[in-house]
Design a protein around this motif. Sequence first.
Motif, PDB file in Angstrom:
ATOM      1  N   TYR A 231       0.856  -1.186   0.000  1.00  0.00           N
ATOM      2  CA  TYR A 231       0.000   0.000   0.000  1.00  0.00           C
ATOM      3  C   TYR A 231       0.890   1.233   0.000  1.00  0.00           C
ATOM      4  O   TYR A 231       1.797   1.364   0.824  1.00  0.00           O
ATOM      5  N   LYS A 232       0.617   2.133  -0.952  1.00  0.00           N
ATOM      6  CA  LYS A 232       1.402   3.367  -1.049  1.00  0.00           C
ATOM      7  C   LYS A 232       0.474   4.569  -1.173  1.00  0.00           C
ATOM      8  O   LYS A 232      -0.604   4.470  -1.759  1.00  0.00           O
ATOM      9  N   ASP A 233       0.918   5.682  -0.621  1.00  0.00           N
ATOM     10  CA  ASP A 233       0.156   6.922  -0.748  1.00  0.00           C
ATOM     11  C   ASP A 233       1.128   8.090  -0.713  1.00  0.00           C
ATOM     12  O   ASP A 233       2.050   8.131   0.111  1.00  0.00           O
ATOM     13  N   SER A 234       0.906   9.031  -1.615  1.00  0.00           N
ATOM     14  CA  SER A 234       1.770  10.223  -1.677  1.00  0.00           C
ATOM     15  C   SER A 234       0.902  11.475  -1.567  1.00  0.00           C
ATOM     16  O   SER A 234      -0.229  11.520  -2.051  1.00  0.00           O
ATOM     17  N   LYS A 235       1.481  12.501  -0.947  1.00  0.00           N
ATOM     18  CA  LYS A 235       0.747  13.754  -0.787  1.00  0.00           C
ATOM     19  C   LYS A 235       1.696  14.919  -1.077  1.00  0.00           C
ATOM     20  O   LYS A 235       2.828  14.951  -0.578  1.00  0.00           O
ATOM     21  N   GLN A 236       1.220  15.843  -1.905  1.00  0.00           N
ATOM     22  CA  GLN A 236       2.004  17.030  -2.211  1.00  0.00           C
ATOM     23  C   GLN A 236       1.718  18.113  -1.179  1.00  0.00           C
ATOM     24  O   GLN A 236       0.568  18.437  -0.902  1.00  0.00           O
TER      25      GLN A 236
ATOM     26  N   GLN B  58       0.983  10.726   7.574  1.00  0.00           N
ATOM     27  CA  GLN B  58       0.990   9.532   8.417  1.00  0.00           C
ATOM     28  C   GLN B  58      -0.284   8.695   8.211  1.00  0.00           C
ATOM     29  O   GLN B  58      -1.288   9.161   7.679  1.00  0.00           O
ATOM     30  N   PHE B  59      -0.195   7.464   8.647  1.00  0.00           N
ATOM     31  CA  PHE B  59      -1.345   6.567   8.514  1.00  0.00           C
ATOM     32  C   PHE B  59      -2.493   7.041   9.402  1.00  0.00           C
ATOM     33  O   PHE B  59      -2.300   7.392  10.577  1.00  0.00           O
ATOM     34  N   GLU B  60      -3.690   7.040   8.805  1.00  0.00           N
ATOM     35  CA  GLU B  60      -4.899   7.438   9.510  1.00  0.00           C
ATOM     36  C   GLU B  60      -5.961   6.347   9.362  1.00  0.00           C
ATOM     37  O   GLU B  60      -5.784   5.371   8.632  1.00  0.00           O
ATOM     38  N   ALA B  61      -7.079   6.543  10.043  1.00  0.00           N
ATOM     39  CA  ALA B  61      -8.170   5.567   9.984  1.00  0.00           C
ATOM     40  C   ALA B  61      -8.663   5.360   8.556  1.00  0.00           C
ATOM     41  O   ALA B  61      -9.022   4.247   8.154  1.00  0.00           O
ATOM     42  N   SER B  62      -8.663   6.440   7.777  1.00  0.00           N
ATOM     43  CA  SER B  62      -9.144   6.342   6.390  1.00  0.00           C
ATOM     44  C   SER B  62      -8.264   5.408   5.561  1.00  0.00           C
ATOM     45  O   SER B  62      -8.755   4.719   4.655  1.00  0.00           O
ATOM     46  N   ASP B  63      -6.969   5.364   5.871  1.00  0.00           N
ATOM     47  CA  ASP B  63      -6.062   4.468   5.148  1.00  0.00           C
ATOM     48  C   ASP B  63      -6.413   3.011   5.438  1.00  0.00           C
ATOM     49  O   ASP B  63      -6.469   2.179   4.532  1.00  0.00           O
ATOM     50  N   TYR B  64      -6.638   2.718   6.706  1.00  0.00           N
ATOM     51  CA  TYR B  64      -6.975   1.338   7.080  1.00  0.00           C
ATOM     52  C   TYR B  64      -8.330   0.926   6.494  1.00  0.00           C
ATOM     53  O   TYR B  64      -8.529  -0.224   6.105  1.00  0.00           O
ATOM     54  N   ASN B  65      -9.247   1.872   6.393  1.00  0.00           N
ATOM     55  CA  ASN B  65     -10.544   1.575   5.771  1.00  0.00           C
ATOM     56  C   ASN B  65     -10.385   1.284   4.281  1.00  0.00           C
ATOM     57  O   ASN B  65     -11.030   0.384   3.742  1.00  0.00           O
ATOM     58  N   LYS B  66      -9.516   2.057   3.620  1.00  0.00           N
ATOM     59  CA  LYS B  66      -9.250   1.819   2.202  1.00  0.00           C
ATOM     60  C   LYS B  66      -8.639   0.435   1.985  1.00  0.00           C
ATOM     61  O   LYS B  66      -9.007  -0.290   1.057  1.00  0.00           O
ATOM     62  N   ILE B  67      -7.688   0.102   2.843  1.00  0.00           N
ATOM     63  CA  ILE B  67      -7.022  -1.200   2.729  1.00  0.00           C
ATOM     64  C   ILE B  67      -8.023  -2.340   2.929  1.00  0.00           C
ATOM     65  O   ILE B  67      -8.055  -3.305   2.164  1.00  0.00           O
TER      66      ILE B  67
END
Length: 203
Positions: free
Chosen positions: A61-66, A133-142
Motif C-alpha cells: 500500500y502506497k500513498d503520496s501527498k504534495q 501519516q497513517f490514519e483511519a481512512s487508510d486502514y478503511n481503504k485497505i
Amino acid sequence: MRKVLIVILLLVLGYFTYQYFETKNEKRNQLIEATQLIEKEIKNVGKLVVTEGSFAQVFTYKDSKQIFNLVEANKKALVVINAKVTIAYDLRALETEVDPENKIITIKKIPAPEININPDIEYYDVSQDYLNQFEASDYNKIKKRVMASVKKKVEASELPSNAQNRLLAELANIYVVTNTLGWTLQYNATPINSSQELKSLLD
C-alpha cells in the motif's frame, strides 16, 4: 327362514360398512403420518450448510501527498492478508408448502448463498513521513480493497460449487423421503424426478 336371511344380510352389510370406514380411517392415519414425517425432514434440513476456505494475499500500500506543491510526503506498508471465508445457505429461510391432499411438496424459495469474509490483516515495513501519516481512512481503504479482492477470488474458486453441492445433498433428503412415500416434490411448478433435475433447476 326369512328372518335368518335378513339377519345374515345385516351382518354382511355391517361387516362391509365397518371394513370401509376402517380402511378409510387407516388411509387417513397413513396420510397424517406421512405428512408429519415429511414436515419433520424439512425441519431437519433447515440448518446452515457451510463451506469454508482460506485465502492469502500480499500487496504493498502506497500513498503520496504534495505539500504546497513543494514537498512530497509518502507513506507505505507491506500488507499481508489471511482471510477465512465461509459460504452458507441459511435453510431456516427455506420456503416450502405441503399439500397432503394431492401429496405434493413444493419448494417455493431457496435462500441465496451468503459469503462471509473475515480477514486477518497484518502490516509490515511501515514507513511514513511526518506530514503524511497513517490514519483511519487508510486502514478503511485497505480493508475495502482486501474485501473486494478476496470476494473476487472466492467467486472464481470452487467454493461456490462446493457449497451448492452441500445444499443439494441436504435437499436430496427431502426428495428421498417424498419419493419413498409416493409423494411428488416440485420446485415452484416444476416436478422433480431426480437429484440431477434438482441440480439443473438451481444452476
